[in-house]
Design an enzyme around this catalytic site. Structure first.
Site, short mmCIF file in Angstrom:
data_model
loop_
_atom_site.label_atom_id
_atom_site.label_comp_id
_atom_site.label_asym_id
_atom_site.label_seq_id
_atom_site.Cartn_x
_atom_site.Cartn_y
_atom_site.Cartn_z
N ASP A 82 0.82 -1.21 0.00
CA ASP A 82 0.00 0.00 0.00
C ASP A 82 0.85 1.26 0.00
O ASP A 82 0.45 2.30 -0.55
CB ASP A 82 -0.93 0.01 1.22
CG ASP A 82 -2.01 -1.06 1.11
OD1 ASP A 82 -2.22 -1.56 0.00
OD2 ASP A 82 -2.64 -1.37 2.14
N ASN B 172 -4.52 8.56 2.23
CA ASN B 172 -4.93 7.87 3.46
C ASN B 172 -5.48 8.86 4.49
O ASN B 172 -6.67 8.88 4.74
CB ASN B 172 -3.76 7.09 4.04
CG ASN B 172 -3.80 5.63 3.63
OD1 ASN B 172 -4.68 5.20 2.89
ND2 ASN B 172 -2.84 4.86 4.10
N ASP C 220 -4.23 13.25 22.35
CA ASP C 220 -2.97 13.11 21.62
C ASP C 220 -3.05 13.71 20.22
O ASP C 220 -2.02 14.00 19.62
CB ASP C 220 -2.57 11.64 21.53
CG ASP C 220 -1.95 11.14 22.81
OD1 ASP C 220 -1.72 11.97 23.71
OD2 ASP C 220 -1.69 9.93 22.93
#
Length: 539
Positions: free
Chosen positions: A301, A380, A410
């Protein structure tokens, strides 16, 4: 006592009905007889001692009780359906009568007006009225519409509140307005989306075919040029690249482009690869989409992500071969590359349009949102995190002009649906079919128990801003690289890019997606429940 004879007499002297009661003419059991049948079964069980009963008789009595309950529920359901159908029929007949009366009044008004002007023949009007009445009666059972509850839904609706009004108000009817829908963005009509909309005669909304439907690619002319991109530092990939380049050139007579690094490796293998073409600088890469008909990736990928990042605008179709780890976007196997490429070059092939995000960084010193740095295209996700800081990330999030939330944790992931099986999945986001257009809004370790991921529509613009009261800056990374510092007052704008990445499918988009999560993630893999265990006796 024979099981087939359960008739008895209750304490009031009334004769009980048999369990095998007869059915009425309409085919359903009378609810009263079902009630008596169930009561007869209960009395039978109460009168006979349980200790002295045969085990088979107990099972038979339980079965009779179950049958009686089922018959009672069926009778109650039929009675409810009949009552509802009767009510709808009554409303329909009432509305039809009112419509006929309104038409007659309209014709009488026209006749009176015409007679007043001396321009009408009375006998002809009379015959016309009679013909209209006959036509209304003959068309009673031929009206077109949607059958619901045994009647046709009609475009003319009566005002339900008119029953409490005067006689004049009762004759008042309310017609459904005709209207039309169109997509819009930022207050402007989007004419390019009008083919996705259906209108709406008589006020009925229906959906059109969407752009996320399975897409097939058919070549109108034979491909001439192929670009091959490979995963670096892999011996198996290098061997396959040599075989594929030679086969494409000698058998298919295609022009082959490779990266400069790959051309050096091919020339080191043999000087016969001098026909392989490449580029010298980045300026030539921006024009590759005008030269290349097809892109072939050899890797995982990550190689597909690298191929997509090379094209800042339109992307040629990509044929991804799996030589990586998981391979959510690489459905083809290298062992059969000749058959696969034969099928692709011959066409037609199914493709998946993988949407990309267009990301722009707007600094606090910018005069407006159009004064941005060079945009990024991600296949992505874009990640906003706290970097090396020990403080919580503080991010204000907006969807168009609406405030969404303040992220304290975070960080945050804005992902495409193709990236739903990557970082977003690890952070608790949902897996989404890649053909679904949308933006995944997934927090990273939020300091809140109620912060759940979202999926936003494709047409919105998401703005992530670092507030001035934040204790530390944030860092943005685009598909895992090109990290950018976001100081206080800086913002990141993300919207759907107009240039998707078309990847070839081995079967079709849905089959490839499901196979990838089964093979790559072992999704919902568990042992099947044993069939020889305890079972529910009531079922």
């Amino acid at each position: 006592m024979s099981p087939s004879k359960l008739d008895s007499t209750d304490s009031f002297g009334h004769e009980e009905a048999s369990v095998s009661c007869s059915k009425p003419e309409n085919g359903c059991v009378d609810s009263l007889s079902i009630f008596h049948s169930e009561k007869a079964v209960e009395e039978l069980l109460q009168q006979t001692p349980v200790a002295g009963m045969d085990e088979h008789l107990i099972e038979f009595s339980e079965a009779l009780r179950t049958v009686a309950k089922a018959l009672r529920r069926a009778a109650e359901g039929k009675a409810s359906a009949q009552a509802e159908a009767a009510e709808w029929k009554r409303r329909y007949e009432l509305e039809r009568t009112r419509n006929i009366q309104m038409e007659q009044k309209a014709r009488m008004a026209e006749q009176f007006s015409a007679e007043k002007n001396g321009d009408i023949d009375c006998e002809r009007v009379k015959n016309s009225d009679n013909q209209s009445m006959l036509q209304n009666e003959s068309n009673e059972h031929s009206e077109t519409g949607c059958m619901k509850h045994g009647i046709w839904s009609h475009e003319v609706l009566r005002d339900r509140e008119s029953d409490s009004n005067s006689n004049a108000d009762r004759n008042k009817i309310m017609r459904k307005a005709s209207f039309k829908l169109s997509w819009w963005c930022n207050g402007e009509n989007g004419d390019q989306h009008k083919h996705d909309i259906v209108s709406f005669e008589r006020g009925n909304i229906t959906t059109a075919e969407r752009s996320s439907k399975q897409i097939s690619l058919k070549w109108e002319s034979d491909p001439q040029t192929v670009l091959i991109l490979t995963k670096p530092n892999s011996v198996s990939v290098r061997i396959l690249c040599v075989q594929m380049v030679r086969w494409l050139r000698e058998r298919k007579k295609l022009n082959v482009y490779v990266e400069p690094r790959v051309k050096v490796e091919l020339l080191a293998e043999s000087s016969n690869f001098s026909y392989v073409q490449t580029w010298k600088d980045d300026s030539e890469i921006s024009h590759l989409h005008m030269k290349v008909d097809l892109v072939i990736t050899l890797g995982g990928d990550g190689t597909v992500l690298w191929a997509a990042s090379m094209f800042k605008g339109p992307v040629p179709p990509i044929v991804p071969f799996s030589l990586g780890s998981l391979g959510f976007m690489t459905p083809f196997h290298s062992e059969h590359f000749k058959d696969c490429l034969d099928s692709v070059l011959r066409g037609p092939i199914s493709i998946t349009l993988r949407h990309r995000l267009l990301c722009r960084v707007v600094r606090d010193a910018a005069k407006n949102e159009y004064e941005t740095e060079e945009p990024f295209l991600v296949l992505n996700e874009v990640t906003i995190d706290r970097g090396i800081s020990s403080y919580l990330t503080n991010l204000e999030c907006y969807c168009d002009n609406s405030f969404v939330t303040c992220v304290q944790g975070d960080g945050l992931i804005l992902s495409t649906t193709s990236g739903s099986t990557a970082y977003s999945l690890a952070a608790g986001g949902s897996m989404v079919h890649p053909q679904v257009p949308g933006i995944l809004f997934t927090p990273i370790c939020p300091h809140s128990l109620s912060f759940r991921p979202l999926i936003l529509p494709e047409h919105v613009t998401v703005r992530i801003m670092v507030p001035f009261n934040s204790r530390s800056p944030a860092w943005a990374s685009f598909d895992g690289k090109d990290r950018k510092l976001l100081a206080a007052g800086d913002a990141l704008l993300c919207s759907m890019a107009p240039w998707p990445v078309p990847t070839a499918c081995q079967v079709d988009s849905t089959n490839d997606f499901l196979r990838s999560i089964h093979d790559g993630l072992h999704w919902n893999l568990r042992k099947t429940q044993s069939f020889d265990g305890p079972r529910d006796r009531d079922l």
